[in-house]
Scaffold this motif. Sequence first.
Motif, mmCIF file in Angstrom:
data_model
loop_
_atom_site.group_PDB
_atom_site.id
_atom_site.type_symbol
_atom_site.label_atom_id
_atom_site.label_comp_id
_atom_site.label_asym_id
_atom_site.label_seq_id
_atom_site.Cartn_x
_atom_site.Cartn_y
_atom_site.Cartn_z
ATOM 1 N N LEU A 26 15.177 -3.410 78.810
ATOM 2 C CA LEU A 26 16.115 -2.732 79.698
ATOM 3 C C LEU A 26 16.172 -3.399 81.072
ATOM 4 O O LEU A 26 17.244 -3.562 81.656
ATOM 5 C CB LEU A 26 15.717 -1.258 79.854
ATOM 6 N N ASN A 27 15.019 -3.812 81.596
ATOM 7 C CA ASN A 27 15.003 -4.448 82.915
ATOM 8 C C ASN A 27 15.627 -5.830 82.890
ATOM 9 O O ASN A 27 16.254 -6.244 83.871
ATOM 10 C CB ASN A 27 13.571 -4.501 83.450
ATOM 11 N N ALA A 28 15.458 -6.561 81.799
ATOM 12 C CA ALA A 28 16.087 -7.878 81.682
ATOM 13 C C ALA A 28 17.611 -7.739 81.697
ATOM 14 O O ALA A 28 18.316 -8.502 82.369
ATOM 15 C CB ALA A 28 15.620 -8.567 80.406
ATOM 16 N N VAL A 29 18.117 -6.748 80.969
ATOM 17 C CA VAL A 29 19.567 -6.504 80.946
ATOM 18 C C VAL A 29 20.070 -6.096 82.333
ATOM 19 O O VAL A 29 21.079 -6.595 82.822
ATOM 20 C CB VAL A 29 19.915 -5.426 79.907
ATOM 21 N N MET A 30 19.329 -5.177 82.979
ATOM 22 C CA MET A 30 19.760 -4.690 84.287
ATOM 23 C C MET A 30 19.646 -5.758 85.372
ATOM 24 O O MET A 30 20.388 -5.737 86.350
ATOM 25 C CB MET A 30 18.960 -3.451 84.680
ATOM 26 N N PHE A 31 18.731 -6.708 85.198
ATOM 27 C CA PHE A 31 18.663 -7.838 86.134
ATOM 28 C C PHE A 31 19.988 -8.598 86.132
ATOM 29 O O PHE A 31 20.559 -8.894 87.188
ATOM 30 C CB PHE A 31 17.508 -8.769 85.769
ATOM 31 N N VAL A 32 20.493 -8.896 84.936
ATOM 32 C CA VAL A 32 21.749 -9.624 84.811
ATOM 33 C C VAL A 32 22.901 -8.797 85.382
ATOM 34 O O VAL A 32 23.723 -9.298 86.168
ATOM 35 C CB VAL A 32 22.026 -9.984 83.332
ATOM 36 N N VAL A 33 22.948 -7.512 85.004
ATOM 37 C CA VAL A 33 24.039 -6.643 85.443
ATOM 38 C C VAL A 33 24.041 -6.469 86.963
ATOM 39 O O VAL A 33 25.068 -6.644 87.628
ATOM 40 C CB VAL A 33 23.933 -5.261 84.757
ATOM 41 N N GLU A 34 22.873 -6.137 87.532
ATOM 42 C CA GLU A 34 22.818 -5.864 88.974
ATOM 43 C C GLU A 34 23.004 -7.119 89.819
ATOM 44 O O GLU A 34 23.643 -7.068 90.872
ATOM 45 C CB GLU A 34 21.497 -5.189 89.339
ATOM 46 N N THR A 35 22.431 -8.229 89.385
ATOM 47 C CA THR A 35 22.593 -9.462 90.154
ATOM 48 C C THR A 35 24.051 -9.909 90.157
ATOM 49 O O THR A 35 24.605 -10.279 91.204
ATOM 50 C CB THR A 35 21.700 -10.580 89.587
ATOM 51 N N ALA A 36 24.689 -9.849 88.990
ATOM 52 C CA ALA A 36 26.102 -10.214 88.903
ATOM 53 C C ALA A 36 26.955 -9.266 89.744
ATOM 54 O O ALA A 36 27.859 -9.705 90.476
ATOM 55 C CB ALA A 36 26.563 -10.191 87.446
ATOM 56 N N ALA A 37 26.654 -7.976 89.662
ATOM 57 C CA ALA A 37 27.407 -6.996 90.439
ATOM 58 C C ALA A 37 27.160 -7.173 91.935
ATOM 59 O O ALA A 37 28.079 -7.016 92.745
ATOM 60 C CB ALA A 37 27.024 -5.580 90.006
ATOM 61 N N GLY A 38 25.925 -7.496 92.314
ATOM 62 C CA GLY A 38 25.607 -7.709 93.718
ATOM 63 C C GLY A 38 26.370 -8.882 94.301
ATOM 64 O O GLY A 38 26.868 -8.814 95.427
ATOM 65 N N LEU A 39 26.475 -9.958 93.523
ATOM 66 C CA LEU A 39 27.231 -11.131 93.975
ATOM 67 C C LEU A 39 28.726 -10.820 94.044
ATOM 68 O O LEU A 39 29.414 -11.190 95.003
ATOM 69 C CB LEU A 39 26.981 -12.318 93.035
ATOM 70 N N HIS A 40 29.216 -10.106 93.031
ATOM 71 C CA HIS A 40 30.643 -9.752 92.995
ATOM 72 C C HIS A 40 31.009 -8.792 94.123
ATOM 73 O O HIS A 40 32.045 -8.957 94.779
ATOM 74 C CB HIS A 40 30.991 -9.125 91.645
ATOM 75 N N ALA A 41 30.145 -7.798 94.353
ATOM 76 C CA ALA A 41 30.430 -6.778 95.367
ATOM 77 C C ALA A 41 29.952 -7.175 96.758
ATOM 78 O O ALA A 41 30.124 -6.413 97.708
ATOM 79 C CB ALA A 41 29.776 -5.450 94.953
ATOM 80 N N ASP A 42 29.334 -8.339 96.879
ATOM 81 C CA ASP A 42 28.820 -8.825 98.173
ATOM 82 C C ASP A 42 27.844 -7.814 98.785
ATOM 83 O O ASP A 42 27.881 -7.533 99.979
ATOM 84 C CB ASP A 42 29.978 -9.100 99.134
#
Length: 199
Positions: A26-42
């Motif tokens: 679950l944490n590996a998946v959320m790492f990808v999701v949150e990092t991508a979202a963080g970059l997209h959402a600045d």
Amino acid sequence: MSDCGCRPTGLETTSQRRALVVALGLNAVMFVVETAAGLHADSASLLADGLDMATDASVYAVALLALTRSARFKKGAATWSGALLFLVGVGVVLETVRRAFAGAEPGGLWMMAIGLMALAVNAYVLRLLARQRSAEVHMRAAWIFTRADVIANAAVLVSGALVWATGIVAFDLAVGLAIGVYVIKEAFEILREARDAKP
């Protein structure tokens, strides 16, 4: 497990392994999701939380390796986890400060949506690990990591709502900085427990 200092039974080890495998995935998946979202959402806070997820995944992996090893190995695993968490905390603080000077325009709705998803995931993992929490330092370290995540996720959710409602970027930066400082505090707690644990 009793307080006798014995190694966990086969059933306890199997239960711990199952909990850690789920937490790792679950944490590996959320790492990808949150990092991508963080970059997209600045968003500094989303990015900080995503990096923290990566650290958690590595800690769960180390805890898995430590399950059937000696007390000395488990103590070393907890020490490594604490040191890694400390480095991530320092990195998050530095990145947040950089963003404060470079400028950012975080997306509040993205922060709320991803923050809520991360909070649900980590609340589930925390409950899962609480059932397997024992006197062994490597499992306590994994639980402490997850407890820090739940608090960080809630903070990201609140900051997203504030950014969306007010348009004030400082809320995102403040939470990103707070996550970094809190992660450093948790790192010291793990290192202290590892130091005090019997080899």
